[in-house]
Scaffold this active site. Sequence first.
Site, PDB file in Angstrom:
ATOM      1  N   HIS A  96       6.738   3.155   0.998  1.00  0.00           N
ATOM      2  CA  HIS A  96       6.388   1.596   0.928  1.00  0.00           C
ATOM      3  C   HIS A  96       5.191   1.415   0.040  1.00  0.00           C
ATOM      4  O   HIS A  96       5.117   0.334  -0.534  1.00  0.00           O
ATOM      5  CB  HIS A  96       6.482   0.898   2.063  1.00  0.00           C
ATOM      6  CG  HIS A  96       4.936   0.851   2.902  1.00  0.00           C
ATOM      7  ND1 HIS A  96       4.806   1.740   4.033  1.00  0.00           N
ATOM      8  CD2 HIS A  96       3.969   0.285   2.636  1.00  0.00           C
ATOM      9  CE1 HIS A  96       3.603   1.586   4.368  1.00  0.00           C
ATOM     10  NE2 HIS A  96       3.117   0.733   3.613  1.00  0.00           N
ATOM     11  N   ASP A 100       9.751   6.527   5.525  1.00  0.00           N
ATOM     12  CA  ASP A 100       8.603   6.020   4.867  1.00  0.00           C
ATOM     13  C   ASP A 100       7.527   7.201   4.440  1.00  0.00           C
ATOM     14  O   ASP A 100       6.408   6.854   4.627  1.00  0.00           O
ATOM     15  CB  ASP A 100       8.012   5.286   6.025  1.00  0.00           C
ATOM     16  CG  ASP A 100       6.848   4.176   5.026  1.00  0.00           C
ATOM     17  OD1 ASP A 100       7.144   4.031   3.962  1.00  0.00           O
ATOM     18  OD2 ASP A 100       6.025   3.451   5.788  1.00  0.00           O
ATOM     19  N   SER A 127      -2.321   2.643   4.223  1.00  0.00           N
ATOM     20  CA  SER A 127      -0.995   3.307   4.148  1.00  0.00           C
ATOM     21  C   SER A 127      -0.916   4.333   3.417  1.00  0.00           C
ATOM     22  O   SER A 127      -1.410   4.414   2.163  1.00  0.00           O
ATOM     23  CB  SER A 127       0.288   2.169   3.786  1.00  0.00           C
ATOM     24  OG  SER A 127       0.243   1.179   4.692  1.00  0.00           O
TER      25      SER A 127
END
Length: 305
Positions: free
Chosen positions: A51, A81, A160
Amino acid sequence: MGDEEALDAYSQTVTSVARHLRPRVASVRTERGSGSAVVLSDEGHLVTNAHVVGRLARGEVALADGASGPFAVIGRDPLSDLAVLRTGIQVPEPPEFGDADRLLVGSLVVAVGSPLGLEGSVTAGVVSALGRSMPARGRTASRLIEDVIQTDAALNPGNSGGALADSRGRVVGINTAVAGIGLGLAVPINATTRRILSALREDGRVRRAYLGLVSVPTPLDERWTARTGRRRALRVAEVIPGSPAAVSGLRPGDLLLAINGAALADAQSLQRHMFEDAIGRRTEITVLRGEAMVDVITEPTELVD
């Protein structure tokens, strides 16, 4: 050990992990925003979240020593992911990647990344829960990422793709989400994700087999534990109409004990069999149905995303 000695030991552990990992965790910038990535190989590969890069093909990466340059996305897998990047700039030797399956609730973990664009930021905490699930969606398919690590190490937007490491500096997770105040989630590094990362590096994509069922772990009662030697199974919660599971006769309520002779006890134990080599292959699933054990033969198709 006194309080001061314990605190000092804690500090020494965190600073040692931070010293080792900060040079090996990069800041990632794309048209979508910013994130983090972990050095995966000395050939310039890095791992981040899918993402973070979305559908973009390139961006810029910056290391803690000030080196920066462009990267290309060589593979992405929204259903886990995870994404693999490659840059031409000199990168340090990659960190050791550990095994999240060996973590315990309460284990010390250290998160390194670039929250809010602040490169090389370090936070520490503990594993606050294990075995969480997190939904992931591709273009047409969706699935649950299983065995997600929950931690109270502070994570913020930009973390992230960064590293979650154990007390020995081994990367055991890739930070992926902020679940709420004081709660963060990380994709685990285990046998399944290692296989995903290898496929992304080599082929640029992950080919998955598809059965078409939803299952949840469940304990076996004492009678069947004594008979099978197994304490847990996967209970079929839903069968998708027209799927290989439906065609083979699997039903909601069935307890899946084994696949091709390998025990099934959790979602990961099934998912690790659902890769390229299972597509179109005759697959035998041992099922507990009511008071009988039966073998169901199915043939997984390829998951199309």
